[in-house]
Design an enzyme around this catalytic site. Structure first.
Site, PDB file in Angstrom:
ATOM      1  N   HIS A 109      -8.448 -27.712  42.165  1.00 47.17           N
ATOM      2  CA  HIS A 109      -9.222 -26.474  41.937  1.00 47.17           C
ATOM      3  C   HIS A 109     -11.215 -26.942  41.991  1.00 47.17           C
ATOM      4  O   HIS A 109     -11.064 -28.263  41.305  1.00 47.17           O
ATOM      5  CB  HIS A 109      -9.346 -25.074  40.940  1.00 47.17           C
ATOM      6  N   HIS A 111     -14.621 -26.711  39.859  1.00 52.18           N
ATOM      7  CA  HIS A 111     -15.754 -25.954  39.613  1.00 52.18           C
ATOM      8  C   HIS A 111     -16.868 -25.194  39.978  1.00 52.18           C
ATOM      9  O   HIS A 111     -17.595 -26.560  40.865  1.00 52.18           O
ATOM     10  CB  HIS A 111     -15.603 -26.061  37.882  1.00 52.18           C
TER      11      HIS A 111
HETATM   12  P1  5GP Z   1      -8.969 -28.328  34.784  1.00 51.92           P
HETATM   13  O1  5GP Z   1      -9.501 -29.188  33.437  1.00 51.92           O
HETATM   14  O2  5GP Z   1      -7.482 -28.148  35.085  1.00 51.92           O
HETATM   15  O3  5GP Z   1      -9.954 -28.853  35.576  1.00 51.92           O
HETATM   16  O4  5GP Z   1      -9.561 -26.562  34.860  1.00 51.92           O
HETATM   17  C1  5GP Z   1      -9.093 -25.378  35.006  1.00 51.92           C
HETATM   18  C2  5GP Z   1      -9.689 -24.366  34.505  1.00 51.92           C
HETATM   19  O5  5GP Z   1      -8.971 -23.201  34.722  1.00 51.92           O
HETATM   20  C3  5GP Z   1     -10.273 -24.318  32.626  1.00 51.92           C
HETATM   21  O6  5GP Z   1     -11.603 -23.950  33.341  1.00 51.92           O
HETATM   22  C4  5GP Z   1      -9.797 -23.623  32.404  1.00 51.92           C
HETATM   23  O7  5GP Z   1     -10.644 -22.416  31.867  1.00 51.92           O
HETATM   24  C5  5GP Z   1      -9.668 -21.938  33.307  1.00 51.92           C
HETATM   25  N1  5GP Z   1      -8.011 -21.010  32.978  1.00 51.92           N
HETATM   26  C6  5GP Z   1      -6.838 -21.504  33.120  1.00 51.92           C
HETATM   27  N2  5GP Z   1      -6.047 -20.870  32.861  1.00 51.92           N
HETATM   28  C7  5GP Z   1      -6.240 -19.490  33.495  1.00 51.92           C
HETATM   29  C8  5GP Z   1      -6.601 -18.263  33.939  1.00 51.92           C
HETATM   30  O8  5GP Z   1      -4.937 -17.826  33.795  1.00 51.92           O
HETATM   31  N3  5GP Z   1      -7.265 -18.000  34.414  1.00 51.92           N
HETATM   32  C9  5GP Z   1      -8.153 -18.411  35.158  1.00 51.92           C
HETATM   33  N4  5GP Z   1      -9.433 -17.184  35.465  1.00 51.92           N
HETATM   34  N5  5GP Z   1      -9.377 -19.226  34.622  1.00 51.92           N
HETATM   35  C10 5GP Z   1      -7.734 -20.395  34.066  1.00 51.92           C
END
Ligand code: 5GP
Ligand code: ZN
Length: 231
Positions: A109, A111
């Protein structure tokens, strides 16, 4: 294990695959055949959006070139629409790859984090401003031990935090008016709240500051012994 749903290979136990399938609700910003953009559930700033490939891949190396192209075309579309719909001053495009880099969800993903003047986020330092409840719990727990088990609360500037009592986490999505006031005023607050969980009990909330002297987190200690009285 992968299965083929809606023409895309997805992982059974992946939260983002569940979002693609509609098994977990999300707020969709944009989607096409290969990609989905939706709002982050725990936004760093207003409009924080995630863009994902519909075909599950842990990281960019595992993605086919055509899917990478489609993904970044969607990133460009979302950024273009944000420039119109949000009153933003800039933005950060961030990809965390691997746990050491902060990747929590192992479905690639990107951001898109809109930035606003004075939003308090400082990616150039290792500040605590966006640390999650889970990340700050060990610090709050250590302080809890140091103050002989008095209740401890802690949160960061951009994320809710934790409330600890009797060695246990009683809330891992905690914020409170005194913590918020200390963040807003960038100062230590000693008070006895008139409402809330700690009504009538003296509280001291201290700020954790970044190198510029701005509060990036706050820690509260609740003096249930009433040994100290604050005016
Ligand atoms: P990472 O730290 O893996 O780069 O970011 C994962 C992101 O996914 C985090 O910013 C977190 O807030 C978001 N996230 C986690 N679970 C969910 C969810 O169930 N729905 C949404 N919309 N975002 C999520
Ligand atoms: Zn997935």
């Amino acid at each position: 294990m992968t299965n083929k749903v809606l023409g895309c290979y997805q992982m059974d136990d992946c939260i983002f695959c569940m979002i693609i399938n509609g098994e977990i609700p999300s707020y969709t910003i944009y989607q096409d055949k290969k990609t989905l953009a939706f709002l982050d559930i725990n936004p760093n700033t207003r409009g924080h959006t995630l863009v994902i490939p519909k075909k599950h891949a842990k990281n960019i190396i595992d993605m086919e070139d055509t899917d990478v192209e489609a993904l970044f075309r969607t990133v460009k579309k979302v950024v273009s629409s944000m420039k119109v719909s949000l009153d933003l001053d800039g933005l950060n495009l961030v990809v965390n790859q691997g746990e050491v880099a902060g990747q929590v969800i192992h479905h690639f993903h990107c951001h898109i984090i809109p930035r606003y003047v004075d939003d308090g986020i400082n990616y150039s330092s290792k500040g605590y401003s966006t640390s999650t409840s889970k990340e700050i719990t060990p610090i709050a727990m250590a302080i809890h031990e140091m103050v002989a088990g008095l209740p401890v609360t802690m949160r960061t500037l951009n994320k809710k935090g934790v409330r600890i009592e009797m060695g246990k986490i009683v809330d891992n999505n905690y914020s409170g008016p005194i913590l918020e006031m200390a963040l807003e005023t960038n100062s230590t607050i000693k008070t006895t709240p008139k409402s809330g969980a700690y009504k009538g009990i003296p509280i001291v909330v201290s700020t954790v500051k970044d190198e510029d002297g701005n509060a990036v987190a706050v820690i509260g200690i609740v003096n249930v012994t009433h040994g100290l009285k604050f005016k």
